[in-house]
Design an enzyme around this catalytic site. Structure first.
Site, PDB file in Angstrom:
ATOM      1  N   ASP A  87     -10.586   2.125  -3.685  1.00  0.00           N
ATOM      2  CA  ASP A  87     -11.146   1.808  -2.368  1.00  0.00           C
ATOM      3  C   ASP A  87     -12.665   1.766  -2.431  1.00  0.00           C
ATOM      4  OD1 ASP A  87      -8.877   1.384  -0.996  1.00  0.00           O
ATOM      5  OD2 ASP A  87      -8.857   3.270   0.095  1.00  0.00           O
ATOM      6  N   ASN A 101      -0.223   5.393   0.950  1.00  0.00           N
ATOM      7  CA  ASN A 101      -1.442   6.156   1.226  1.00  0.00           C
ATOM      8  C   ASN A 101      -1.295   7.661   1.373  1.00  0.00           C
ATOM      9  OD1 ASN A 101      -3.675   4.239   1.379  1.00  0.00           O
ATOM     10  ND2 ASN A 101      -2.421   3.259   2.923  1.00  0.00           N
ATOM     11  N   ASP A 134       0.830  -1.202   0.000  1.00  0.00           N
ATOM     12  CA  ASP A 134       0.000   0.000   0.000  1.00  0.00           C
ATOM     13  C   ASP A 134       0.870   1.260   0.000  1.00  0.00           C
ATOM     14  OD1 ASP A 134      -2.345   1.449   0.109  1.00  0.00           O
ATOM     15  OD2 ASP A 134      -3.108   0.509   1.926  1.00  0.00           O
TER      16      ASP A 134
HETATM   17  C1  DGJ Z   1      -5.823   1.964   1.909  1.00  0.00           C
HETATM   18  C2  DGJ Z   1      -6.187   0.774   1.078  1.00  0.00           C
HETATM   19  O1  DGJ Z   1      -6.617   1.169  -0.181  1.00  0.00           O
HETATM   20  C3  DGJ Z   1      -7.228  -0.045   1.820  1.00  0.00           C
HETATM   21  O2  DGJ Z   1      -7.645  -1.111   1.030  1.00  0.00           O
HETATM   22  C4  DGJ Z   1      -6.633  -0.519   3.102  1.00  0.00           C
HETATM   23  O3  DGJ Z   1      -5.589  -1.401   2.853  1.00  0.00           O
HETATM   24  C5  DGJ Z   1      -6.144   0.668   3.912  1.00  0.00           C
HETATM   25  N1  DGJ Z   1      -5.275   1.514   3.146  1.00  0.00           N
HETATM   26  C6  DGJ Z   1      -5.417   0.209   5.144  1.00  0.00           C
HETATM   27  O4  DGJ Z   1      -4.863   1.235   5.850  1.00  0.00           O
END
Ligand code: DGJ
Length: 807
Positions: free
Chosen positions: A551, A483, A481
């Protein structure tokens, strides 16, 4: 494939042919290179008729030199461009010499042809065997200064793709500053073109927009540090009027995962210049003596048979020449991901509870998402501390993985190795490893900071840490991931004048890490993720064969998102999950069947709380998974055809209404013996019984049996209408209603037809009538809001190859 005519009217003509396309250019009298044509395959006898005629330069324009006084660079179709010599359109390359001058006069010097591809160091690129791809290298030299430029063309004959990239080399004693280095340029003849972009945001990635190229410049780009959900590097240019099945269209992509830029500029003379490459804003690169700068590779493709054909060419190319390793052609497992079932609140017993249900439903892989390490109870802490939280998993990762293994499931794990929380042991030990401007406040995203992957020591740390983790238990799958987006981009390890290099150096560091880890763990199935689709590109796909597309797992939203991806990426590269209702991103309720039909059109997974589902729902899921396994190789690797889209303005298959939007797509096995067709409705339009499907891509001469998937509907979905047939009054949602719903099961309509491929594709198959306020019967199609159907199509010639048998 590469045909070079040394004496085309005294100059060299280059013809690059693929099976169905031609790309050609020729040297000009001043040593520049004129682009002649890129499009469907033609027979190039010579440049005669393809060369432009310029008797005089247009008024108020500049000429290159008095010897070349008949044309203005501003009105030429060039293979490359640089500022300063009269071409005032956006240029492909910009550099500043030590004396501050910016005028570049890049002139042909020599060329060479190679079987295969010259190596691109430090970055992923497409690959092919020596008999699949041939490369042409054009060496250019700057007449104005000590700079060499190489244009590299790699021709993939059977995929109908040409890849382009650029290499800049400083041959001066002093350093040279590069301010812009695009991977490709395509100068097109005047015409009516449309620029198609795929933009979005978190949870709504890949929205296609069609922007007419009337005047000026249109660009999309990313400055998030990643290829981003704001604008995917994939884009298209089409001739006005192009449809799914007819018309001329070009597609472009970049094998790169960082900041990128794509532009289409209409010149004062109507010509279109298309550029794609690393985002020049915020970018600078200092080339010391003898050093080279290599751009990422751009992928170019053209078709005169509409967007559908262009997409399938891209799909084949990505499947054959971008994705690699053990999982390239291998069926991907059906997984259960813990995220939406448990979020950070995980424990061994909770995960095992989910895993048991998963196993019973036929799921093959159990994935433990975020929350298993450090003190990670929410998103404010612990990124960087990749050791297990013993309170949650007292027997460690190995203990959990072993138990999952004993259940007969594979085990997978979530990581986000590029990040660090300020609240972490790693940050306390190495604050200098975070990407930030020393002494200044730093902006964050999701409470986290980037590790500075431009630093070798940081790369080593991540590689070693992940190697230790991945070998600590029987781990078959890793979700990688990422983010957040870049802010305050600055590396403490680089001098002030090199800070413009940080964003690209970060990506080079990331690629090194990905390369090392995928090499060390060839059996692990890696899945990329960046808050969903914030880094979905061929660069990531060169290492990780699949990416979490969004997501947003709401089936209706996903139809648009997956349709967007389908323009440039094959469905084996994007993953999709069946999740709970109300959906966690939209709060919408969609039928379980529709959630499956949409997710099964990609790499299927589940991300719901199986422990809370009813036994009926679990039975349905079990049936779905067993069906998916039978059809998985078609669904994951078949050829994808878009038939109808929510965005079709006037849809001849339904009433012209804003609220009644249908989508339809079909996935066909390469041998055309099997296909799966899905049709889906956004909202009901009252009193419309009629609907048909019209699959594409079948063999017109084959005889096909086409059957619907039959499933059970809930009596309660008819609400108070039950009283039309009930002998006593049934109160809605009352006890009798609930009991009746438990025992009275109604199956959906059965469709079972024998039709020729030509009839299916040209006439279409008319479906049974939908419920329209009255007329209920067993043969009626129950088709409320968000309803959908899946149809299975099998050629009848090869009965023994029917898909009814398990894998
Ligand atoms: C963002 C991802 O897109 C989700 O699917 C999940 O893994 C979360 N992060 C977890 O923090």
């Amino acid at each position: 494939m590469i045909d070079i005519r040394e004496n085309d009217g005294g100059r060299t003509l280059f013809v690059l042919n693929t099976e169905n396309t031609t790309y050609t250019f020729r040297l000009l009298e001043n040593g520049q290179i004129e682009h002649l044509y890129y499009g469907p395959r033609i027979d190039v006898l010579s440049s005669d008729g393809l060369l432009e005629h310029h008797a005089f330069p247009p008024g108020n324009s500049s000429i290159y030199s008095s010897e070349c006084g008949s044309f203005s660079p501003e009105d030429m179709r060039y293979e490359y461009s640089a500022p300063g010599k009269g071409d005032i359109r956006e240029s492909m390359i910009e550099a500043v010499y030590a004396d501050g001058s910016r005028s570049l006069d890049l002139i042909y010097d020599s060329h060479e042809v190679k079987n295969g591809k010259p190596e691109l160091k430090g970055m992923p690129s497409s690959y092919g065997k020596e008999d699949e791809v041939q490369s042409l290298i054009i060496n250019l030299k700057d007449k104005n200064g000590p700079l060499l430029c190489r244009l590299i063309y790699s021709v993939f004959e059977s995929s109908d793709v040409i890849c382009r990239r650029t290499v800049l080399e400083n041959i001066a004693e002093e350093p040279l500053r590069i301010e812009k280095a695009m991977s490709m340029q395509l100068d097109m003849d005047p015409g009516s073109y449309v620029f198609h972009t795929f933009t979005g945001a978190w949870a709504r990635e890949m929205k296609k927009s069609d922007i007419p190229l009337k005047a000026g410049k249109i660009s999309v780009s990313s400055r998030t540090g990643s290829s981003s959900n704001r604008a995917n590097p994939f884009f298209m240019i089409s001739e006005k009027g192009t449809t799914e099945d007819y018309g001329l269209c070009y597609g472009f992509n970049l094998v790169y995962s960082g900041n990128h830029y794509e532009a289409a500029e209409r010149s004062a003379y109507g010509k279109i210049r298309v550029l794609s490459g690393i985002q020049p804003e915020g970018f600078e690169w200092i080339l010391d003596k003898g050093e080279c700068f290599e751009t990422p590779e751009a992928v170019l493709c053209v078709s005169d048979e509409g967007f559908g054909s262009l997409s399938r060419r891209f799909h084949r190319f990505i499947k054959e020449h971008i994705v690699r390793g053990k999982w390239q052609h291998k069926n991907r497992p059906v997984l259960l991901n813990s995220w939406e079932a448990a979020y950070f609140d995980i424990s061994e017993s909770r995960l095992l509870g989910l895993a048991k249900k998963a196993k019973a439903a036929g799921i093959e892989l159990f994935v433990m998402d975020d929350g298993w390490f450090g003190k990670r109870d929410d998103d404010s802490t612990s990124l960087g501390d990749w050791y297990v939280n013993k309170k949650k998993l007292p027997h460690g990762i190995k203990g959990l993985a072993d138990k999952i293994g004993e259940l007969g499931l594979k085990f997978g794990i979530w990581v986000e190795p590029e990040m660090v929380n300020e609240e972490s042991e790693l940050y306390k030990a190495h604050p200098e490893w975070a990407l930030r401007i020393p002494g200044k406040d730093h902006s964050t995203g999701r409470n986290q900071m980037f590790l500075d992957l431009s630093i070798n020591e940081v790369q080593e740390y991540i590689i070693n840490c992940m190697k230790e983790l991945f070998s600590s238990a029987d781990i078959s799958y890793v979700k990688w991931d990422m983010n957040r987006n870049f802010t305050d981009v600055y590396s403490a390890a680089l001098p002030a004048e090199r800070q413009g290099e940080v964003a690209h150096r970060y990506i080079l560091g990331l690629y090194r890490i990905m390369k090392e880890l995928t090499k060390a763990f060839p059996n692990i199935l890696f899945e990329g993720c960046a808050s969903g689709g914030n880094r979905f590109d061929p660069g990531i796909l060169s290492y990780f064969p699949q990416i979490w597309a969004s997501d947003d797992s709401d089936a209706i939203a996903r139809v648009q998102i997956q349709e967007g991806y389908s323009y440039g990426y094959p469905q084996c590269t994007y993953t999709a999950h069946v999740s709970d209702v109300p959906n966690h991103q939209t709060l919408r309720r969609t039928p379980l069947e529709t959630r499956f039909n949409v997710a099964a059109s990609a790499v299927l997974g589940y991300e719901c709380n199986l422990s809370d589902l009813s036994s009926e729902e679990l039975d349905v899921i079990k049936e779905q998974i067993s069906l998916y396994k039978k059809w998985r190789s078609v669904l994951q690797f078949g050829e994808y055809y878009r038939c109808r889209s929510f965005s079709d303005a006037t849809d001849k298959n339904s009433l012209e209404s804003d609220d009644n939007k249908d989508a339809e797509w079909v996935i066909v096995s390469p041998d055309k013996k099997k296909a799966v067709c899905v049709v889906l409705q956004q909202l009901v339009h009252p009193n419309t019984q009629w609907l048909m499907i019209k699959p594409k891509g079948l063999d017109p001469d084959k005889k096909y049996r086409i059957r619907s998937r039959v499933f059970k509907t809930n009596l309660k979905d008819f609400g108070g209408l039950v009283n039309y047939v009930a002998p006593v009054h049934v109160k809605q949602d009352g006890a009798i209603h609930n009991i009746l719903a438990k025992f009275v099961k109604m199956e959906t309509e059965k469709e079972d037809h024998l039709m020729s491929g030509s009839a299916l594709m040209k006439a279409g198959m008319r479906l049974k009538s939908a419920f329209s306020g009255c007329g209920y019967s067993e043969e009626m199609r129950f088709y409320p809001d968000h309803a959908s159907r899946m149809y299975f199509i099998e050629s009848q010639e090869e009965k023994d190859e029917r898909t009814d048998k398990p894998e």
